[in-house]
Design a protein around this motif. Structure first.
Motif, PDB file in Angstrom:
ATOM      1  N   LEU A  79       0.834  -1.197   0.000  1.00 12.33           N
ATOM      2  CA  LEU A  79       0.000   0.000   0.000  1.00 12.33           C
ATOM      3  C   LEU A  79       0.869   1.247   0.000  1.00 12.33           C
ATOM      4  CD1 LEU A  79      -2.769  -0.896   2.606  1.00 12.33           C
ATOM      5  CD2 LEU A  79      -3.073  -0.599   0.161  1.00 12.33           C
ATOM      6  N   LEU A  80       0.719   2.065  -1.048  1.00 13.89           N
ATOM      7  CA  LEU A  80       1.438   3.327  -1.160  1.00 13.89           C
ATOM      8  C   LEU A  80       0.498   4.441  -1.606  1.00 13.89           C
ATOM      9  CD1 LEU A  80       4.753   2.042  -2.793  1.00 13.89           C
ATOM     10  CD2 LEU A  80       4.479   2.945  -0.475  1.00 13.89           C
ATOM     11  N   THR A  81      -0.743   4.321  -1.241  1.00 16.55           N
ATOM     12  CA  THR A  81      -1.753   5.289  -1.660  1.00 16.55           C
ATOM     13  C   THR A  81      -1.934   6.374  -0.609  1.00 16.55           C
ATOM     14  OG1 THR A  81      -4.072   5.515  -2.328  1.00 16.55           O
ATOM     15  CG2 THR A  81      -3.589   3.888  -0.646  1.00 16.55           C
ATOM     16  N   PRO A  82      -2.263   7.602  -1.012  1.00 16.95           N
ATOM     17  CA  PRO A  82      -2.582   8.625  -0.004  1.00 16.95           C
ATOM     18  C   PRO A  82      -3.874   8.279   0.709  1.00 16.95           C
ATOM     19  CG  PRO A  82      -3.068   9.422  -2.221  1.00 16.95           C
ATOM     20  CD  PRO A  82      -2.336   8.125  -2.385  1.00 16.95           C
ATOM     21  N   LEU A  83      -4.064   8.864   1.870  1.00 17.41           N
ATOM     22  CA  LEU A  83      -5.304   8.652   2.612  1.00 17.41           C
ATOM     23  C   LEU A  83      -6.344   9.655   2.138  1.00 17.41           C
ATOM     24  CD1 LEU A  83      -6.879   7.213   4.838  1.00 17.41           C
ATOM     25  CD2 LEU A  83      -5.987   8.915   6.445  1.00 17.41           C
ATOM     26  N   THR A  84      -7.423   9.137   1.594  1.00 19.73           N
ATOM     27  CA  THR A  84      -8.550   9.939   1.136  1.00 19.73           C
ATOM     28  C   THR A  84      -9.825   9.255   1.632  1.00 19.73           C
ATOM     29  OG1 THR A  84      -8.865   8.704  -0.925  1.00 19.73           O
ATOM     30  CG2 THR A  84      -7.253  10.521  -0.969  1.00 19.73           C
ATOM     31  N   PRO A  85     -10.967   9.891   1.489  1.00 22.31           N
ATOM     32  CA  PRO A  85     -12.210   9.201   1.871  1.00 22.31           C
ATOM     33  C   PRO A  85     -12.375   7.864   1.141  1.00 22.31           C
ATOM     34  CG  PRO A  85     -12.638  11.534   1.614  1.00 22.31           C
ATOM     35  CD  PRO A  85     -11.222  11.312   1.162  1.00 22.31           C
ATOM     36  N   GLU A  86     -11.861   7.779  -0.099  1.00 21.43           N
ATOM     37  CA  GLU A  86     -11.987   6.552  -0.881  1.00 21.43           C
ATOM     38  C   GLU A  86     -11.030   5.462  -0.417  1.00 21.43           C
ATOM     39  OE1 GLU A  86     -13.788   9.844  -2.632  1.00 21.43           O
ATOM     40  OE2 GLU A  86     -11.612   9.650  -2.290  1.00 21.43           O
ATOM     41  N   THR A  87      -9.892   5.836   0.149  1.00 19.52           N
ATOM     42  CA  THR A  87      -8.901   4.833   0.546  1.00 19.52           C
ATOM     43  C   THR A  87      -8.938   4.499   2.031  1.00 19.52           C
ATOM     44  OG1 THR A  87      -7.164   6.498   0.901  1.00 19.52           O
ATOM     45  CG2 THR A  87      -7.349   5.534  -1.313  1.00 19.52           C
ATOM     46  N   ARG A  88      -9.763   5.179   2.791  1.00 21.78           N
ATOM     47  CA  ARG A  88      -9.885   4.837   4.221  1.00 21.78           C
ATOM     48  C   ARG A  88     -10.452   3.414   4.343  1.00 21.78           C
ATOM     49  NH1 ARG A  88      -9.610   7.697   8.839  1.00 21.78           N
ATOM     50  NH2 ARG A  88      -9.429   9.630   7.635  1.00 21.78           N
ATOM     51  N   ASN A  89      -9.791   2.576   5.134  1.00 23.30           N
ATOM     52  CA  ASN A  89     -10.176   1.162   5.270  1.00 23.30           C
ATOM     53  C   ASN A  89     -10.245   0.462   3.910  1.00 23.30           C
ATOM     54  OD1 ASN A  89     -10.357   1.093   8.101  1.00 23.30           O
ATOM     55  ND2 ASN A  89     -12.436   1.915   8.060  1.00 23.30           N
ATOM     56  N   LEU A  90      -9.320   0.819   3.043  1.00 20.99           N
ATOM     57  CA  LEU A  90      -9.249   0.203   1.718  1.00 20.99           C
ATOM     58  C   LEU A  90      -9.054  -1.303   1.812  1.00 20.99           C
ATOM     59  CD1 LEU A  90      -9.057   0.792  -1.387  1.00 20.99           C
ATOM     60  CD2 LEU A  90      -6.566   0.946  -1.054  1.00 20.99           C
ATOM     61  N   ILE A  91      -8.260  -1.727   2.796  1.00 19.16           N
ATOM     62  CA  ILE A  91      -8.034  -3.150   3.030  1.00 19.16           C
ATOM     63  C   ILE A  91      -8.794  -3.567   4.282  1.00 19.16           C
ATOM     64  CG2 ILE A  91      -6.330  -4.946   3.492  1.00 19.16           C
ATOM     65  CD1 ILE A  91      -6.097  -3.803   0.706  1.00 19.16           C
ATOM     66  N   GLY A  92      -9.827  -4.361   4.068  1.00 27.72           N
ATOM     67  CA  GLY A  92     -10.628  -4.871   5.165  1.00 27.72           C
ATOM     68  C   GLY A  92     -10.818  -6.370   5.040  1.00 27.72           C
ATOM     69  N   GLU A  93     -11.819  -6.896   5.688  1.00 25.38           N
ATOM     70  CA  GLU A  93     -12.033  -8.345   5.695  1.00 25.38           C
ATOM     71  C   GLU A  93     -12.229  -8.906   4.289  1.00 25.38           C
ATOM     72  OE1 GLU A  93     -15.042 -11.679   7.730  1.00 25.38           O
ATOM     73  OE2 GLU A  93     -15.338  -9.529   8.090  1.00 25.38           O
ATOM     74  N   ARG A  94     -13.038  -8.238   3.479  1.00 29.37           N
ATOM     75  CA  ARG A  94     -13.290  -8.726   2.112  1.00 29.37           C
ATOM     76  C   ARG A  94     -11.994  -8.800   1.316  1.00 29.37           C
ATOM     77  NH1 ARG A  94     -14.136  -7.553  -3.281  1.00 29.37           N
ATOM     78  NH2 ARG A  94     -13.072  -5.553  -3.028  1.00 29.37           N
ATOM     79  N   GLU A  95     -11.197  -7.755   1.398  1.00 26.37           N
ATOM     80  CA  GLU A  95      -9.966  -7.685   0.613  1.00 26.37           C
ATOM     81  C   GLU A  95      -8.940  -8.706   1.106  1.00 26.37           C
ATOM     82  OE1 GLU A  95     -12.474  -4.407   0.076  1.00 26.37           O
ATOM     83  OE2 GLU A  95     -11.513  -5.006   1.983  1.00 26.37           O
ATOM     84  N   LEU A  96      -8.835  -8.882   2.407  1.00 27.60           N
ATOM     85  CA  LEU A  96      -7.901  -9.860   2.961  1.00 27.60           C
ATOM     86  C   LEU A  96      -8.298 -11.280   2.583  1.00 27.60           C
ATOM     87  CD1 LEU A  96      -7.529  -8.110   6.403  1.00 27.60           C
ATOM     88  CD2 LEU A  96      -5.653  -8.444   4.779  1.00 27.60           C
ATOM     89  N   ASP A  97      -9.603 -11.528   2.466  1.00 22.13           N
ATOM     90  CA  ASP A  97     -10.080 -12.847   2.050  1.00 22.13           C
ATOM     91  C   ASP A  97      -9.695 -13.162   0.604  1.00 22.13           C
ATOM     92  OD1 ASP A  97     -11.174 -13.492   4.477  1.00 22.13           O
ATOM     93  OD2 ASP A  97     -13.232 -12.930   3.940  1.00 22.13           O
ATOM     94  N   LEU A  98      -9.483 -12.126  -0.193  1.00 16.23           N
ATOM     95  CA  LEU A  98      -9.093 -12.333  -1.589  1.00 16.23           C
ATOM     96  C   LEU A  98      -7.616 -12.691  -1.734  1.00 16.23           C
ATOM     97  CD1 LEU A  98     -10.961  -9.365  -3.364  1.00 16.23           C
ATOM     98  CD2 LEU A  98     -11.568 -11.792  -3.433  1.00 16.23           C
ATOM     99  N   MET A  99      -6.817 -12.363  -0.751  1.00 18.62           N
ATOM    100  CA  MET A  99      -5.375 -12.580  -0.837  1.00 18.62           C
ATOM    101  C   MET A  99      -5.019 -14.045  -0.597  1.00 18.62           C
ATOM    102  SD  MET A  99      -4.182  -9.073   1.148  1.00 18.62           S
ATOM    103  CE  MET A  99      -2.459  -9.553   1.274  1.00 18.62           C
TER     104      MET A  99
END
Length: 327
Positions: A207-227
């Motif tokens: 993760l090298l993205t700036p913090l914006t309303p769109e990227t807040r909690n960008l990685i959560g349970e759904r995303e971790l399940d995809l990894m």
């Protein structure tokens, strides 16, 4: 005419202080800890310029106390701790320090990736605790880096610098960004992926993205399940881009293999935080740009930006150039 007044919220390299003292009255918070909120609110009452770090929240409350404030300069690239819209409405210039720290931060990010993959800090603790009694075939066995697939979320200056380093390890480079970067694809062999596909395919998600309303909690349970169960998450952006509770559960339940973290939702992170209790977490105290040379360059760049703004010159690295049209 009286000199403009500046408040600096942390002790910075002497050359940056001298640059400002040539033209302004400078006051510095000398302690090596964030300036307390009540002190900040008192100090800004009659200043013209404010030189801050990522540790200070500059919001409407601060600005309501700072009736003479004309410019704020942050010694950082990111400025999610600052209410930019509020500054802009009041005609206050904001400057920051982009570019100068890209290579240094990319170095640290790749070092964090390596340390997490090869269990460097865990192995060091194991040795120092006197647990190493004999060589064993699978003792502290980690994940390969050479030839692995790295997925970079945020292909800005730092992402590009990281991708360049990954080429030296013959890594397959995937990236996701708001806009495609054809020149990076051609020069570094990077391949664009949708967000979900990047998570599914990568051995290392960075993760090298700036913090914006769109990227807040960008990685959560759904995303971790995809990894992949063998994948590693590296966060060198901002702590709030990751749901830390979801990450803790994923690491605890072996849904992903490990995490390397330089940033956290709360900084400093409490020493009893659950993430710090896990062996498969490498945690650092937000030192992405912390080389001596780079921090000196950042300090000077922030000082130059504040100086230009207060002397009526256009700063090189303005966050809100629209302010100029209001002046």
């Amino acid at each position: 005419m009286d000199k403009a007044k500046i408040f600096i919220t942390r002790k910075i390299p002497e050359e940056a202080i001298q640059l400002l003292e040539n033209d302004f009255v400078v006051k510095i918070w000398e302690e090596d800890r964030p300036v307390p909120r009540e002190v900040l609110l008192d100090e800004v009452k009659d200043i013209d310029g404010l030189y801050v770090m990522v540790s200070e929240k500059i919001d409407q409350e601060v600005l309501d106390h700072a009736s003479n404030l004309k410019a704020v300069s942050i010694m950082a690239v990111g400025y999610d701790n600052i209410d930019v819209s509020c500054l802009t409405k009041r005609g206050i210039i904001l400057t920051h320090t982009p570019g100068v720290l890209s290579d240094t931060t990319a170095d640290l990010t790749f070092a964090l990736l390596m340390a997490t993959a090869r269990r460097i800090t865990e192995a060091n603790r194991y040795l120092l605790a006197g647990k190493w009694t004999s060589w064993s075939p699978m003792l502290m066995a980690g994940q390969d880096v050479y030839g692995a697939t790295i997925g970079i979320i945020g292909m800005g200056r730092i992402g590009e610098a990281l991708a360049k380093r990954a080429t030296g390890f013959d890594m397959k480079i995937l990236y996701h960004n708001r806009n495609r970067r054809p020149e990076v694809e051609e020069r570094l062999g990077a391949e664009y992926r949708s967000f979900d596909d990047l998570l599914k395919e990568s051995d290392f998600v960075v993760l090298l993205t700036p913090l914006t309303p769109e990227t807040r909690n960008l990685i959560g349970e759904r995303e971790l399940d995809l990894m992949k169960p063998t994948s590693i998450l590296i966060n060198a952006s901002r702590g709030a881009t990751v749901d830390e509770e979801a990450l803790y559960q994923a690491l605890l339940n072996k849904k992903i293999w490990a995490a390397g973290l330089d940033v956290f939702q709360q900084e400093p992170i409490p020493k009893d935080h659950p993430l710090l209790q896990l062996d498969n977490v490498v945690a650092l105290p937000h030192i992405g740009s912390a080389s001596i040379a780079t921090r000196k360059k950042m300090a000077m760049m922030a000082a130059e930006g504040l100086r230009d703004a207060l002397l009526g010159n256009r700063p090189k690295h303005m966050v809100n150039p629209e302010v100029l049209f209001q002046l």
